[in-house]
Design a protein around this motif. Structure first.
Motif, PDB file in Angstrom:
ATOM      1  N   GLU A  79       0.840  -1.198   0.000  1.00 54.12           N
ATOM      2  CA  GLU A  79       0.000   0.000   0.000  1.00 54.12           C
ATOM      3  C   GLU A  79       0.876   1.250   0.000  1.00 54.12           C
ATOM      4  N   SER A  80       0.420   2.316  -0.626  1.00 57.48           N
ATOM      5  CA  SER A  80       1.268   3.484  -0.884  1.00 57.48           C
ATOM      6  C   SER A  80       1.704   4.222   0.377  1.00 57.48           C
ATOM      7  N   GLN A  81       0.985   4.041   1.485  1.00 52.13           N
ATOM      8  CA  GLN A  81       1.353   4.703   2.727  1.00 52.13           C
ATOM      9  C   GLN A  81       1.870   3.706   3.769  1.00 52.13           C
ATOM     10  N   ALA A 141      -2.753   5.379   8.230  1.00 53.25           N
ATOM     11  CA  ALA A 141      -4.205   5.554   8.134  1.00 53.25           C
ATOM     12  C   ALA A 141      -4.830   5.756   9.510  1.00 53.25           C
ATOM     13  N   GLY A 142      -4.004   6.088  10.489  1.00 51.90           N
ATOM     14  CA  GLY A 142      -4.517   6.407  11.811  1.00 51.90           C
ATOM     15  C   GLY A 142      -4.942   5.190  12.612  1.00 51.90           C
ATOM     16  N   GLY A 143      -4.172   4.110  12.499  1.00 56.07           N
ATOM     17  CA  GLY A 143      -4.492   2.914  13.262  1.00 56.07           C
ATOM     18  C   GLY A 143      -5.692   2.156  12.737  1.00 56.07           C
ATOM     19  N   ALA A 144      -5.988   2.305  11.451  1.00 58.03           N
ATOM     20  CA  ALA A 144      -7.133   1.613  10.857  1.00 58.03           C
ATOM     21  C   ALA A 144      -6.911   0.101  10.869  1.00 58.03           C
ATOM     22  N   VAL A 145      -7.987  -0.624  11.144  1.00 61.47           N
ATOM     23  CA  VAL A 145      -7.944  -2.081  11.140  1.00 61.47           C
ATOM     24  C   VAL A 145      -8.204  -2.578   9.722  1.00 61.47           C
ATOM     25  N   VAL A 277     -11.380   6.676  14.398  1.00 63.61           N
ATOM     26  CA  VAL A 277     -10.546   6.133  15.479  1.00 63.61           C
ATOM     27  C   VAL A 277     -11.054   4.753  15.878  1.00 63.61           C
ATOM     28  N   GLU A 278     -10.324   3.735  15.434  1.00 67.40           N
ATOM     29  CA  GLU A 278     -10.669   2.350  15.758  1.00 67.40           C
ATOM     30  C   GLU A 278      -9.778   1.779  16.848  1.00 67.40           C
ATOM     31  N   THR A 279      -8.533   2.241  16.878  1.00 63.48           N
ATOM     32  CA  THR A 279      -7.587   1.670  17.835  1.00 63.48           C
ATOM     33  C   THR A 279      -6.976   2.778  18.690  1.00 63.48           C
ATOM     34  N   ASN A 280      -5.664   2.949  18.680  1.00 65.63           N
ATOM     35  CA  ASN A 280      -5.040   3.850  19.651  1.00 65.63           C
ATOM     36  C   ASN A 280      -4.363   5.067  19.036  1.00 65.63           C
ATOM     37  N   ILE A 281      -4.716   5.410  17.800  1.00 66.68           N
ATOM     38  CA  ILE A 281      -4.105   6.556  17.128  1.00 66.68           C
ATOM     39  C   ILE A 281      -5.166   7.572  16.737  1.00 66.68           C
ATOM     40  N   ILE A 282      -4.893   8.853  17.044  1.00 68.66           N
ATOM     41  CA  ILE A 282      -5.789   9.945  16.676  1.00 68.66           C
ATOM     42  C   ILE A 282      -5.003  10.951  15.846  1.00 68.66           C
ATOM     43  N   LEU A 283      -5.538  11.326  14.682  1.00 66.03           N
ATOM     44  CA  LEU A 283      -4.918  12.331  13.830  1.00 66.03           C
ATOM     45  C   LEU A 283      -5.771  13.599  13.878  1.00 66.03           C
ATOM     46  N   MET A 284      -5.286  14.598  14.583  1.00 68.17           N
ATOM     47  CA  MET A 284      -6.018  15.846  14.758  1.00 68.17           C
ATOM     48  C   MET A 284      -5.551  16.866  13.727  1.00 68.17           C
ATOM     49  N   ASN A 285      -6.507  17.432  12.984  1.00 68.76           N
ATOM     50  CA  ASN A 285      -6.204  18.410  11.948  1.00 68.76           C
ATOM     51  C   ASN A 285      -6.424  19.814  12.496  1.00 68.76           C
ATOM     52  N   LEU A 286      -5.343  20.607  12.467  1.00 65.38           N
ATOM     53  CA  LEU A 286      -5.384  21.969  13.006  1.00 65.38           C
ATOM     54  C   LEU A 286      -5.625  23.030  11.941  1.00 65.38           C
ATOM     55  N   SER A 287      -5.839  22.621  10.701  1.00 63.95           N
ATOM     56  CA  SER A 287      -5.887  23.581   9.597  1.00 63.95           C
ATOM     57  C   SER A 287      -6.914  24.680   9.814  1.00 63.95           C
ATOM     58  N   ASP A 288      -8.079  24.326  10.383  1.00 59.06           N
ATOM     59  CA  ASP A 288      -9.138  25.322  10.575  1.00 59.06           C
ATOM     60  C   ASP A 288      -8.890  26.228  11.779  1.00 59.06           C
ATOM     61  N   GLY A 308       3.040  14.233  18.677  1.00 64.76           N
ATOM     62  CA  GLY A 308       3.875  14.220  17.479  1.00 64.76           C
ATOM     63  C   GLY A 308       3.159  14.859  16.313  1.00 64.76           C
ATOM     64  N   THR A 309       3.850  14.934  15.195  1.00 63.94           N
ATOM     65  CA  THR A 309       3.245  15.489  13.990  1.00 63.94           C
ATOM     66  C   THR A 309       3.254  14.442  12.883  1.00 63.94           C
ATOM     67  N   PHE A 310       2.264  14.513  12.006  1.00 61.18           N
ATOM     68  CA  PHE A 310       2.144  13.556  10.908  1.00 61.18           C
ATOM     69  C   PHE A 310       2.024  14.287   9.585  1.00 61.18           C
ATOM     70  N   GLY A 311       2.660  15.466   9.516  1.00 60.31           N
ATOM     71  CA  GLY A 311       2.592  16.278   8.316  1.00 60.31           C
ATOM     72  C   GLY A 311       2.016  17.642   8.639  1.00 60.31           C
ATOM     73  N   PRO A 312       2.010  18.564   7.666  1.00 61.73           N
ATOM     74  CA  PRO A 312       1.517  19.923   7.897  1.00 61.73           C
ATOM     75  C   PRO A 312       0.092  19.936   8.440  1.00 61.73           C
ATOM     76  N   GLY A 313      -0.082  20.586   9.574  1.00 61.15           N
ATOM     77  CA  GLY A 313      -1.407  20.737  10.159  1.00 61.15           C
ATOM     78  C   GLY A 313      -1.935  19.525  10.891  1.00 61.15           C
ATOM     79  N   ILE A 314      -1.180  18.418  10.932  1.00 59.68           N
ATOM     80  CA  ILE A 314      -1.664  17.186  11.552  1.00 59.68           C
ATOM     81  C   ILE A 314      -0.858  16.877  12.810  1.00 59.68           C
ATOM     82  N   VAL A 315      -1.572  16.724  13.914  1.00 51.31           N
ATOM     83  CA  VAL A 315      -0.968  16.312  15.182  1.00 51.31           C
ATOM     84  C   VAL A 315      -1.412  14.884  15.467  1.00 51.31           C
ATOM     85  N   ARG A 316      -0.447  14.024  15.813  1.00 49.18           N
ATOM     86  CA  ARG A 316      -0.770  12.629  16.119  1.00 49.18           C
ATOM     87  C   ARG A 316      -0.683  12.386  17.620  1.00 49.18           C
ATOM     88  N   PHE A 317      -1.765  11.858  18.169  1.00 49.44           N
ATOM     89  CA  PHE A 317      -1.790  11.387  19.551  1.00 49.44           C
ATOM     90  C   PHE A 317      -1.870   9.862  19.521  1.00 49.44           C
TER      91      PHE A 317
END
Length: 341
Positions: A79-81, A141-145, A277-288, A308-317
Motif C-alpha cells: 500500500e502506498s502509505q 491511516a490512523g491505526g485503521a484495522v 478512530v478504531e484503535t489507539n491513534i488519533i490524527l487531529m487536523n489543526l488547519s481550521d 507528534g506530527t504527521f505532516g503539515p497541520g496534523i498532530v498525532r496522539f
C-alpha cells in the motif's frame, strides 16, 4: 509529562523488570536460551504458525521477511502509505535488491482487483512479483484495522499466483482488541507475520516474526547476517512473555482512551479528526484553527503534554499504557485552552 507521541514510549513495569532479573538464560545462537525459546513457542501458537523468531525490531523482522521471500530484481507490492515504504529507510531495496510497487488503498486496505492487476512477471521487460505485504493496523491511516475479508481476498489471489504474503502486524494486537478477531484469525491469511512487543504490549525491546519451519530456519540465518544473534537474549525476551500473557487484553483500555480523546477533541471548535478512530491513534487536523503545528506542539509541551506530527497541520496522539483516563481529560482541557486562545 503526559507522553502521547507513540506507544513506543512505554516502559517496562515492575513485573517485567523482575522477570528480566530472574530470567533463565543461555546462548540463543546455539538455541540454548530457554526463555526466548518459550517466547517464540508462545508467539507461534498465538499466531497459528509453525515457528517464530525473536528479532530486535519490527523493521528487522519486516526486512528479514523480504530477504527470505524475495530474489534480487523482484518487485514487492504494498500500500502506498505503508510503514515498509515510508519509514524503513528503503531497506528492502538496499538489502534485498527489490523494487517497490505501491497501490493507493482505502484506509490502508488495497483493492484486491488492483493487487491482482499489479502482479507481474511474464513479460521479459518486467520484474517478477516476489511478495505482497499488508499492514494491520495501518499506522499512516490512523491505526485503521484492515478488514479480515480484504486480507482473505488478497491472500487467495496471492496463492493463485504462487506469491507469498507478509503481514506487518506491528500493532496487530490492537486490531484484536478492537474487533474481537484473534491474531490467529488475521494471521491465517498470511504466510509470514511480524508484530512488535515494544509498542502497546509494553515490553522494552523486540519483535516477533513467524511462519513455517523452513521460513524461520532461513530467517534465523538472515538475522545472523544482520547482526541479530543476541546470545543470552532471555533477559529481554522475558518481558515479551509477560506482554503476551498479561498485556494483550489491556490494549482495549488504550483503544477506549483514544476514543475518549477523539470524542472530546471533536467538541472543541475548529478541531477536526482526520481518521476514524478504531484503535489507539488519533490524527487531529489543526488547519481550521489557524495555528501552526509546531507552535501548537510547543504550547502543548509547555503544559506538560507531548505529541507528534504527521505532516503539515496534523498532530498525532497515540494512547499507551502510560496514559490514564485522567491524562486524557487533562489533555482535552489543555488542547481546548490552546486552540481557543
Amino acid at each position: 509529562m503526559i507522553d502521547l507521541r507513540s506507544d513506543t514510549v512505554t516502559k517496562p513495569d515492575e513485573r517485567m523488570r523482575k522477570a528480566m532479573y530472574e530470567a533463565e538464560v543461555g546462548d540463543d545462537v546455539y538455541g540454548e536460551d530457554p526463555t526466548v525459546n518459550r517466547l517464540e513457542e508462545t508467539a507461534a501458537d498465538l499466531l497459528g504458525k509453525e515457528a517464530a523468531l525473536f528479532v530486535t525490531s519490527g523493521t528487522q523482522g519486516n526486512q528479514i521477511a523480504g530477504l527470505v521471500h524475495c530474489r534480487q530484481g523482484q518487485e514487492v507490492i504494498m500500500e502506498s502509505q505503508a510503514h515498509l515504504f515510508l519509514y524503513e529507510a528503503a531497506a528492502m531495496s538496499a538489502l534485498a535488491g527489490v523494487q517497490i510497487k505501491t497501490l493507493k488503498g482505502e484506509r490502508g486496505a488495497m483493492n484486491p482487483g488492483e493487487v491482482e492487476a499489479a502482479i507481474r512477471g511474464a513479460d521479459i521487460h518486467e520484474p517478477e512479483t516476489g511478495l505482497i505485504t499488508l499492514e494491520n493496523t495501518h499506522n499512516k491511516a490512523g491505526g485503521a484495522v484492515l478488514p479480515l475479508e480484504n486480507m482473505k481476498d488478497i491472500h487467495e489471489i496471492a496463492k493463485k499466483h504462487h506469491i507469498p504474503v507478509h503481514l506487518d502486524g506491528a500493532r496487530l494486537f490492537n486490531a484484536q482488541a478492537a474487533t474481537g478477531i484473534s491474531v490467529k484469525e488475521y494471521a491465517q491469511y498470511t504466510d509470514t507475520v511480524q508484530f512488535c512487543l515494544s509498542k502497546g504490549l509494553g515490553a522494552p525491546v523486540g519483535s516477533i516474526i513467524a511462519g513455517s519451519h523452513d521460513f524461520i530456519k532461513q530467517a534465523r540465518k538472515w538475522r545472523k547476517r544482520l547482526g541479530g544473534g543476541l546470545r543470552q537474549v532471555g533477559v529481554i525476551a522475558a518481558p515479551g512473555i509477560i506482554a503476551l500473557s498479561e498485556n494483550a487484553e489491556r490494549l482495549k483500555t488504550d483503544n477506549a482512551n483514544a476514543k475518549r480523546l477523539a470524542d472530546g477533541l471533536l467538541n472543541i471548535d475548529r478541531v477536526v479528526i482526520d481518521n476514524e478512530v478504531e484503535t489507539n491513534i488519533i490524527l487531529m487536523n489543526l488547519s481550521d484553527s489557524g495555528m501552526e503545528t509546531e507552535v501548537f506542539l510547543e504550547q502543548l509541551k509547555e503544559s506538560g503534554i507531548i505529541a507528534g506530527t504527521f505532516g503539515p497541520g496534523i498532530v498525532r496522539f497515540v494512547t499507551n499504557n502510560g496514559v490514564s483516563e485522567e491524562d486524557i481529560d487533562e489533555t482535552l482541557s489543555v488542547v481546548g485552552k490552546i486552540v481557543r486562545g
